[in-house]
Design a protein around this motif. Sequence first.
Motif, PDB file in Angstrom:
ATOM      1  N   MET A 121     -13.807  16.071  13.038  1.00  0.00           N
ATOM      2  CA  MET A 121     -14.428  17.144  13.810  1.00  0.00           C
ATOM      3  C   MET A 121     -15.763  17.571  13.214  1.00  0.00           C
ATOM      4  N   GLY A 122     -16.301  16.779  12.277  1.00  0.00           N
ATOM      5  CA  GLY A 122     -17.618  17.095  11.734  1.00  0.00           C
ATOM      6  C   GLY A 122     -17.587  18.141  10.654  1.00  0.00           C
ATOM      7  N   ALA A 123     -16.406  18.400  10.085  1.00  0.00           N
ATOM      8  CA  ALA A 123     -16.344  19.372   8.997  1.00  0.00           C
ATOM      9  C   ALA A 123     -16.990  18.807   7.747  1.00  0.00           C
ATOM     10  N   GLY A 124     -17.226  19.639   6.785  1.00  0.00           N
ATOM     11  CA  GLY A 124     -17.903  19.187   5.588  1.00  0.00           C
ATOM     12  C   GLY A 124     -17.004  18.474   4.626  1.00  0.00           C
ATOM     13  N   TYR A 125     -15.675  18.455   4.854  1.00  0.00           N
ATOM     14  CA  TYR A 125     -14.774  17.772   3.956  1.00  0.00           C
ATOM     15  C   TYR A 125     -13.519  17.423   4.740  1.00  0.00           C
ATOM     16  N   MET A 126     -12.693  16.507   4.168  1.00  0.00           N
ATOM     17  CA  MET A 126     -11.447  16.104   4.797  1.00  0.00           C
ATOM     18  C   MET A 126     -10.306  16.924   4.218  1.00  0.00           C
ATOM     19  N   THR A 127      -9.345  17.248   5.060  1.00  0.00           N
ATOM     20  CA  THR A 127      -8.167  17.962   4.586  1.00  0.00           C
ATOM     21  C   THR A 127      -7.279  17.009   3.809  1.00  0.00           C
ATOM     22  N   ALA A 128      -6.322  17.558   3.078  1.00  0.00           N
ATOM     23  CA  ALA A 128      -5.399  16.731   2.301  1.00  0.00           C
ATOM     24  C   ALA A 128      -4.586  15.818   3.213  1.00  0.00           C
ATOM     25  N   GLN A 129      -4.223  16.322   4.394  1.00  0.00           N
ATOM     26  CA  GLN A 129      -3.447  15.501   5.331  1.00  0.00           C
ATOM     27  C   GLN A 129      -4.268  14.335   5.852  1.00  0.00           C
ATOM     28  N   GLU A 130      -5.557  14.599   6.108  1.00  0.00           N
ATOM     29  CA  GLU A 130      -6.437  13.535   6.608  1.00  0.00           C
ATOM     30  C   GLU A 130      -6.686  12.480   5.529  1.00  0.00           C
ATOM     31  N   LEU A 131      -6.838  12.929   4.292  1.00  0.00           N
ATOM     32  CA  LEU A 131      -7.021  11.973   3.198  1.00  0.00           C
ATOM     33  C   LEU A 131      -5.784  11.115   3.013  1.00  0.00           C
ATOM     34  N   GLU A 132      -4.613  11.723   3.120  1.00  0.00           N
ATOM     35  CA  GLU A 132      -3.365  10.972   2.983  1.00  0.00           C
ATOM     36  C   GLU A 132      -3.216   9.951   4.108  1.00  0.00           C
ATOM     37  N   LEU A 133      -3.597  10.368   5.333  1.00  0.00           N
ATOM     38  CA  LEU A 133      -3.520   9.455   6.472  1.00  0.00           C
ATOM     39  C   LEU A 133      -4.506   8.295   6.311  1.00  0.00           C
ATOM     40  N   ALA A 134      -5.707   8.600   5.816  1.00  0.00           N
ATOM     41  CA  ALA A 134      -6.721   7.556   5.606  1.00  0.00           C
ATOM     42  C   ALA A 134      -6.259   6.552   4.558  1.00  0.00           C
ATOM     43  N   GLU A 135      -5.653   7.033   3.494  1.00  0.00           N
ATOM     44  CA  GLU A 135      -5.164   6.136   2.450  1.00  0.00           C
ATOM     45  C   GLU A 135      -4.042   5.253   2.973  1.00  0.00           C
ATOM     46  N   ALA A 136      -3.165   5.828   3.808  1.00  0.00           N
ATOM     47  CA  ALA A 136      -2.069   5.035   4.392  1.00  0.00           C
ATOM     48  C   ALA A 136      -2.609   3.951   5.308  1.00  0.00           C
ATOM     49  N   GLU A 137      -3.622   4.288   6.104  1.00  0.00           N
ATOM     50  CA  GLU A 137      -4.230   3.298   7.000  1.00  0.00           C
ATOM     51  C   GLU A 137      -4.926   2.197   6.196  1.00  0.00           C
ATOM     52  N   LYS A 138      -5.537   2.563   5.084  1.00  0.00           N
ATOM     53  CA  LYS A 138      -6.199   1.574   4.223  1.00  0.00           C
ATOM     54  C   LYS A 138      -5.190   0.580   3.661  1.00  0.00           C
ATOM     55  N   LYS A 139      -4.051   1.102   3.169  1.00  0.00           N
ATOM     56  CA  LYS A 139      -3.020   0.221   2.625  1.00  0.00           C
ATOM     57  C   LYS A 139      -2.427  -0.673   3.716  1.00  0.00           C
ATOM     58  N   LYS A 140      -2.278  -0.114   4.900  1.00  0.00           N
ATOM     59  CA  LYS A 140      -1.743  -0.894   6.018  1.00  0.00           C
ATOM     60  C   LYS A 140      -2.685  -2.042   6.380  1.00  0.00           C
ATOM     61  N   ALA A 141      -3.984  -1.763   6.371  1.00  0.00           N
ATOM     62  CA  ALA A 141      -4.966  -2.808   6.676  1.00  0.00           C
ATOM     63  C   ALA A 141      -4.950  -3.904   5.622  1.00  0.00           C
ATOM     64  N   GLN A 142      -4.850  -3.510   4.342  1.00  0.00           N
ATOM     65  CA  GLN A 142      -4.814  -4.490   3.265  1.00  0.00           C
ATOM     66  C   GLN A 142      -3.558  -5.345   3.359  1.00  0.00           C
TER      67      GLN A 142
END
Length: 342
Positions: A303-324
């Motif tokens: 949403m264009g915020a200045g930082y990612m929430t902890a939930q968003e960071l956790e989701l991003a890390e999970a998606e990264k591992k899934k891609a790998q």
Amino acid sequence: MANENGTYILTEEEKDTLVEREAFDQGTKVAQIFSGIFFFGVAAWLTVSNGTKLAFVQRAALEKRLTVCCFLNTYVAFFSTFFNFFQLTAVDDAVLPEAGNFTLDLARPFEWIMTCPLMQLSLVLMGGAKLPEYRRYLMPGFSATILLLGTFGALFGDHFFAIKVVAFIVGCLLFAAMVYFNRLQIIEYSNGEEGLISGDSEFRKATLMLIATWSPFPMWYIISPEGLGLLDNVLIIQLGWAFLNIVAKFSFIFYIQRVKDMYCNRLKTKRELQPGKVGFGSGGGQRPGSCSPPGDMEYGGAMGAGYMTAQELELAEAEKKKAQLSAVVVETMTFLGMAQHT
């Protein structure tokens, strides 16, 4: 020692020396040939025992089949190198008295017997599971039999012309049968959409290249001293054989290597794009193939915020591992020849 007429006569001691030297030379030659045959047998056994079964290769993914074809072409190049250097020796010389004492280098037909079946085998493996498995034996068998007939006719047809004629006719019939099956393989590979006249697949081009470069060999054989002896210039004959051999093998080897490189590059690009597609897409200036989050998500958020929430960071890390993990699975399944199941 010279007699009254000035003719030199060997003494008994000199005769014994010559006999011993000849026996030594013959013994050395036999020992070298015997050792060479056994070492070649061990090399062939090791290759078969430690290599991937051809039945598996033929059913594997195209990437693996092309890789094995390139390995076979490597053997073709090594065998050709060895036998061409071997022709420089006198061990393989066979004199043909009826052909003006023409010296036939047996290493040349032996080279073709060792390499041409591998080239036909490469085509069968390139065709994959769409071709019947018996072609792995039939097509190399055709080329080996044709070459054996040519060698047999050149050696024994020197005294019995009928043998040379029969061997040549039977060899031409087998060559026609081999071309028929090469055409049939094009039809089978393309599910009936291609043939000798029409089509644009790489398999068809490789087959036509092999047929076109092999066709001049029977014609050159028949005009050479090994055939009817219509041409007796040794230099032209040897240069002709060398030219035909180089053109046939170089064109096939380089084309198969080019097909393999182009396919692997396309496959590599596809694999690099897959992780981005699975995890994050292609937005935000992300490097293709990268498993890291794009810049706008990592720093700006959805949403264009200045930082990612902890939930968003956790989701991003999970998606990264899934891609790998997805990339690793694709690589493993492709190596095992099971890419179609991914």
